[in-house]
Design an enzyme around this catalytic site. Sequence first.
Site: not given
Ligand code: G3P
Ligand code: CA
Length: 296
Positions: A46, A88
């Site tokens: 992630h 992000h």
């Molecule tokens: O890939 C799923 C996840 O990344 C979604 O949440 O806020 O981390 O982009 P976020």
């Molecule tokens: Ca994400």
Amino acid sequence: MFLRRATVAAGTLLSTVLLLFIAPAQAAQAAPAPTVAAAPPVPVAHRGASAYAPENTLAAVDKAHELHITWVENDVQRSRDGELVVVHDPTLSRTTDVEQVFPDRAPWNVADFTAAEIAQLDAGSWFDAQFAGERVPTLRQYLQKLTSTGQNLLLEIKRPDLYPGIESEILAELDRQGWLDQRHLRDKLVIQSFDAASVARIHELNPEVKTGFLGTPAVSDLSDYATYCDQVNPRYTDLTAEYVQAVQAVRGAHGRPLEVFTWTVDDASTATRLADMGVNGIISNAPDVVAGALSG
Ligand code: G3P
Ligand code: CA
């Protein structure tokens, strides 16, 4: 009496004939997708391996590679002058030193800075001094890094409402970097978003690209999502085994059962529980922990 028997017999015959013709049609209509093979879920890094390196940087990709994680997730937005960048938040404040470098540019939105300005920022020190000088990568740099490591990409279009037209720009960059050939389309790329219209737009622009919707749609709506999605990717706290099965029982945009990639799971026991529910992928800041739990 004879008449009644004859009527009953005729009725039975008619029912049998009707059953012979109607039942297969109904069965075909309601035919569930085949049960998804019980392969273990794929661990996905992630924002890269973001428990160990600053999120969405090339260092986080390297760290995931070092941990033998083959899938990486990222977040894509757009600079003021149209460069696609991997970051992000809609502002640069949390993950860079933008407030020191450009103190009079509040609220420090990604969309208010040129690519050259963003390239000056330190995207590593906030995480750990050993990553000082790490940069916010462009999507081009990010794809080139993944090409060099051989890793695969779960690309999230972040806040497409802020960046009209970003879908075609992402596809154009993927194409320039060789990421829309058959090999990548088959099993090295998925594009996802919380914004269903953005996912549908990707499918409309290039129906060959695998896509995912981030969220937990009602079971009754899954067949609509399946017209342009291959994955439905909910927060893990929203999941039940029944929901996973309901998603996987529907065929997605490419005729295969919809997959479930869930997020963000950083501990072994939750990973094991989700694997038992039958999810296809687990997105994690500590993907080595997930991989370890799944192989154990
Ligand atoms: O890939 C799923 C996840 O990344 C979604 O949440 O806020 O981390 O982009 P976020
Ligand atoms: Ca994400």
